[in-house]
Scaffold this motif. Structure first.
Motif, PDB file in Angstrom:
ATOM      1  N   UNK A 551       6.867 -15.871  35.657  1.00  0.00           N
ATOM      2  CA  UNK A 551       5.457 -15.539  35.847  1.00  0.00           C
ATOM      3  C   UNK A 551       5.164 -14.891  37.194  1.00  0.00           C
ATOM      4  N   UNK A 552       6.206 -14.541  37.906  1.00  0.00           N
ATOM      5  CA  UNK A 552       6.007 -13.934  39.217  1.00  0.00           C
ATOM      6  C   UNK A 552       5.445 -12.512  39.058  1.00  0.00           C
ATOM      7  N   UNK A 553       4.389 -12.189  39.806  1.00  0.00           N
ATOM      8  CA  UNK A 553       3.800 -10.848  39.761  1.00  0.00           C
ATOM      9  C   UNK A 553       3.878 -10.208  41.135  1.00  0.00           C
ATOM     10  N   UNK A 554       4.409  -9.008  41.166  1.00  0.00           N
ATOM     11  CA  UNK A 554       4.557  -8.302  42.434  1.00  0.00           C
ATOM     12  C   UNK A 554       3.198  -7.754  42.888  1.00  0.00           C
ATOM     13  N   UNK A 555       2.858  -7.895  44.170  1.00  0.00           N
ATOM     14  CA  UNK A 555       1.601  -7.319  44.662  1.00  0.00           C
ATOM     15  C   UNK A 555       1.626  -5.799  44.585  1.00  0.00           C
ATOM     16  N   UNK A 556       0.452  -5.207  44.336  1.00  0.00           N
ATOM     17  CA  UNK A 556       0.358  -3.751  44.223  1.00  0.00           C
ATOM     18  C   UNK A 556       0.495  -3.112  45.594  1.00  0.00           C
ATOM     19  N   UNK A 557       1.183  -1.979  45.634  1.00  0.00           N
ATOM     20  CA  UNK A 557       1.292  -1.233  46.874  1.00  0.00           C
ATOM     21  C   UNK A 557      -0.029  -0.522  47.153  1.00  0.00           C
ATOM     22  N   UNK A 558      -0.193  -0.068  48.394  1.00  0.00           N
ATOM     23  CA  UNK A 558      -1.422   0.631  48.762  1.00  0.00           C
ATOM     24  C   UNK A 558      -1.583   1.913  47.950  1.00  0.00           C
ATOM     25  N   UNK A 559      -0.456   2.579  47.678  1.00  0.00           N
ATOM     26  CA  UNK A 559      -0.505   3.805  46.867  1.00  0.00           C
ATOM     27  C   UNK A 559      -1.043   3.521  45.478  1.00  0.00           C
ATOM     28  N   UNK A 560      -0.535   2.421  44.864  1.00  0.00           N
ATOM     29  CA  UNK A 560      -0.989   2.059  43.527  1.00  0.00           C
ATOM     30  C   UNK A 560      -2.463   1.684  43.528  1.00  0.00           C
ATOM     31  N   UNK A 561      -2.881   0.978  44.579  1.00  0.00           N
ATOM     32  CA  UNK A 561      -4.293   0.596  44.658  1.00  0.00           C
ATOM     33  C   UNK A 561      -5.192   1.825  44.713  1.00  0.00           C
ATOM     34  N   UNK A 562      -4.814   2.793  45.543  1.00  0.00           N
ATOM     35  CA  UNK A 562      -5.614   4.016  45.672  1.00  0.00           C
ATOM     36  C   UNK A 562      -5.627   4.790  44.363  1.00  0.00           C
TER      37      UNK A 562
END
Length: 771
Positions: A551-562
């Motif tokens: 169930x581990x979820x990787x945090x979104x990168x700044x690029x993905x967020x934008x």
């Protein structure tokens, strides 16, 4: 006739030859009267004998070509042309739909382009609803075929080099789209195309609808052309030049579009276009050179006709204001120098390596994937009418038997199984077994199959939900049935689960008792219990690690967020362009409450509701954690407000009030963000403000929540301009009379203004007396 299949009914050659001879005779004697009669005769022969079941290409070409000639004939009056167009527009639409011939389709589109302003003018005077419906359907048909190879249907619709095929039809579509843009946008005194000024559309026409809706459609079509220039990656010189030439005429006919067009022209990067398959470096160089010459001619045309003026500014990619005149002038000079250098060296004297620009495999894959998605979406949308008919049949099945509209075809509150189709189906169970989630899309020229995209499935579900017939009572009844089915299934699952857990617990207890009994008899109870505890201690951490990995979820990168934020912004803004399928329900931005139950969820809004969400998101949402992402939203709001500032003053004021209020209640109380964006808005607006914008500008300056010396200094450009200084002084006078707290800074501003231009002393003194 050669090449005609057995099922095709062709017109006898003698009849067609007779029509050709009649047309020739009409040219020789009184063509303004006889040519329309030849067109009527052709129509009588053609319909319904040759079009309802069969197609005849020679006759189709003759009809469309004659129709096009009549609309361009100088001796036939405009009134007569409009009546002829109204009589035969339906036949022209049927030909475009049924005759799969590029020449016929191209001429049909060009004919409709010529007839469009005449028909709009006729409808505005006669309110002919049937003609408007045909025109709307014809227009949608042309737009839907814009990014396809229609009528060459045998070609691969997702081919990367589609745009270099069937160029005649594509260029005809460009001209038609340009005509619609010019007709739908309200003319002003600055426009030079007098023939289009004669098309007067009332503000709220009973057939054409609200004028602002027509203008919104025109802006959408203009963006269609501009986005093609900017986003298309393959070199298609003929289409690029056709669009640029049409943009020049749009700009001249409707000056209001100039800033929007110039912003896109500056984004148009010729060097970024790739070679199409089979294009040689020499041809690629020639194509590039022709586009550069067309670009240069466009700029010179704009400057010659005073469309690109000095000090004309706008924004590109959300940056600071750009001086269009100087920037485009430099580009034009550079392109002229490149042309002179190429002319001096000779066309064949060049380095092929510099003109070999093939598309990378990765980019090609991405583009093909995107086109594949659009192709599937287009195929699904083409069946939209069939889907609506099925919905109507399902929901209205029992209406003929009585007036009880709460009845539903399948009213059972118990689902036959635990599938979604069984839970949600309001049809007979035998008709609900088709699972769209397992539907495979057959790719052209490929044996592989891919499932339908999730966005398409969601769209189909939303369409199904809106097909409840507009009856709120029935819709609630349907939801109640679905809820009952869910409750029933959940009850069964809970009972089954409780019984299973009870049986398992009893079994475990018996096993434990037997185990303890055996261990007690052998005298090993303590040792076994210790081993069990050790095993349990070893097992639990491993199990937790495994669960964390699952169930581990990787945090979104700044690029993905934008990137995701940009997608969200685009989707929210696009809501305002979604057509209302339920007719003219939104009137004067007020929702008709009696028709509320007929609306889609996306239609529960006024025109600017999406921007209210964006404003709150930027200021009180992500703006708290990420200034960069909040400014991305603010850039979007800024560009949107500048595009039509006169009608969007309320949105500007709402945005600025939100910025001010949030900083006012915060601990810092510095107003840094408000000052930055309010000043930036004034920087972008003031170069375009004219005397006719008096109400807009006075309201803006009087209702801004915070006025500083920096804000007032922005007005200096207006006050020093002889053509606009009356606007500036009227605004200052209004502020003195109705906004006393700013009197001190106005006084300082006027004193500074008199030192810069002594000729303004009288005007300044008249306001200073009131301070």
């Amino acid at each position: 006739m050669e090449g005609v299949k057995s099922e095709t009914l062709a017109m006898p050659n003698s009849d067609l030859n007779g029509l050709i001879q009649a047309r020739s005779l009409a040219h020789e004697k009184n063509p303004e009267e006889t040519l329309p009669k030849v067109l009527d005769t052709t129509s009588t022969i053609y319909f319904p004998q040759y079009l309802t079941k069969y197609t005849d290409i020679p006759l189709s070409r003759f009809f469309t070509d004659l129709f096009h000639e009549i609309l361009n004939h100088p001796k036939i009056s405009s009134i007569e042309k409009s009546l002829i167009a109204s009589s035969h527009i339906h036949e022209l639409y049927l030909i475009a739909q049924n005759v799969k011939d590029p020449v016929t389709y191209k001429t049909a589109v060009l004919t409709f382009a010529n007839a469009y302003p005449l028909l709009i003018d006729l409808i505005s005077k006669t309110s002919n609803e049937d003609t408007w419906k045909i025109m709307t359907s014809f227009k949608k048909f042309i737009i839907s075929n814009w990014d396809t190879t229609y009528p060459l249907t045998d070609l691969n619709s997702i081919d990367l080099n589609n745009d270099v095929k069937n160029l005649g039809c594509k260029l005809a579509s460009v001209k038609f789209i340009s005509q619609v843009i010019i007709v739908h946008i309200t003319p002003t005194d600055m426009d030079e195309n007098s023939s289009m000024k004669n098309v007067i559309i009332p503000n709220n026409h009973p057939v054409l609808g609200a004028k602002k809706n027509l203008e919104r459609e025109a802006k959408k079509y203009l963006d269609l052309l501009l986005n093609y220039l900017v986003e298309e990656v393959m070199m298609c010189s003929e289409l690029f030049m056709g669009i640029i030439n049409c943009l020049a005429f749009i700009m001249k006919a409707r000056v209001r579009t100039t800033v929007r067009i110039l912003s896109a022209i500056l984004k148009f990067n010729i060097d970024a276009k790739y070679m199409v398959e089979g294009m040689t470096p020499l041809k690629f160089r020639l194509c590039k050179r022709m586009i550069e010459r067309c670009y240069k001619n466009f700029v010179q045309f704009g400057m010659k006709h005073q469309l690109i003026k000095k000090d004309m500014t706008g924004t590109i990619f959300g940056d600071n204001a750009v001086d269009f005149y100087s920037k485009l002038g430099k580009i034009s000079q550079t392109l002229f120098g490149i042309g002179e250098e190429a002319k001096a060296k000779g066309i064949l004297n060049f380095d092929e390596a510099l003109f070999t620009h093939t598309i990378p495999d990765k980019k090609k894959t991405d583009i093909l994937a995107r086109r594949k998605f659009l192709d599937i979406q287009r195929k699904i949308e083409s069946n939209n009418d069939l889907l609506k008919k099925l919905q109507k049949y399902t929901m209205d099945k029992l209406e003929s038997s009585g007036d009880d509209r709460t009845k539903i075809f399948n009213t059972s509150t118990v689902a036959i199984d635990n599938s979604y189709s069984a839970i949600f189906s309001l049809m007979n169970s035998d008709n609900s077994k088709f699972d769209l989630s397992k539907f495979k899309n057959e790719e052209p020229n490929n044996d592989s199959q891919t499932p339908l995209d999730q966005n398409i499935l969601i769209k189909l579900c939303l369409e199904a939900l809106t097909g409840t017939g507009g009856d709120n009572t029935r819709f609630i009844s349907a939801l109640s049935i679905v809820a009952s089915r869910y409750t029933n299934l959940m009850g069964k699952t809970k009972s089954s689960g409780d019984g299973e857990r009870k049986r398992k617990l009893d079994t475990d207890n018996k096993d434990n008792e037997n185990s303890k009994r055996i261990k007690t008899e052998n005298g090993l109870v303590k040792e076994e219990e210790d081993d069990e505890e050790e095993e349990e201690d070893e097992y639990q951490p491993n199990n937790l690690v495994e669960e964390k990995q699952i169930f581990k979820s990787e945090p979104m990168s700044q690029e993905d967020k934008v990137a995701n934020l940009k997608r969200i912004i685009t989707r929210i803004i696009s809501i305002k362009d979604i057509p209302n399928d339920n007719g003219n329900i939104l009137l004067n931005n007020k929702l008709n409450s009696e028709l509320l139950h007929k609306l889609k969820l996306l239609d529960w809004k006024n025109e600017e509701s999406g921007f209210h969400i964006l404003i709150r998101l930027a200021i009180r949402g992500i703006g708290i954690d990420s200034v960069e992402m909040a400014d991305l939203i603010r850039d979007t709001l800024y560009e949107y407000c500048l595009q039509d500032f006169d009608s969007r003053v309320a949105l500007i004021l709402e945005w600025m009030n939100e910025e001010w209020y949030y900083e006012m209640v915060s601990e810092t109380n510095e107003y840094a963000t408000y000052d930055k964006w309010s000043n930036k808005l004034l920087d972008g607006l003031i170069p375009f403000i004219e005397n006719k914008h008096r109400r807009f500008f006075i309201r803006l300056m009087s209702e801004l929540p915070r006025l500083t010396e920096a804000h007032l200094n922005k007005m200096k450009q207006i006050c020093l301009d002889p053509a606009r200084n009356s606007l500036g002084f009227q605004t200052l006078k209004f502020l003195v009379m109705f906004r006393p707290p700013v009197k001190d800074i106005i006084k300082s501003f006027l004193e500074s203004l008199m030192t810069e231009d002594s000729s303004l002393e009288a005007q300044c003194q008249s306001i200073l007396k009131k301070c």
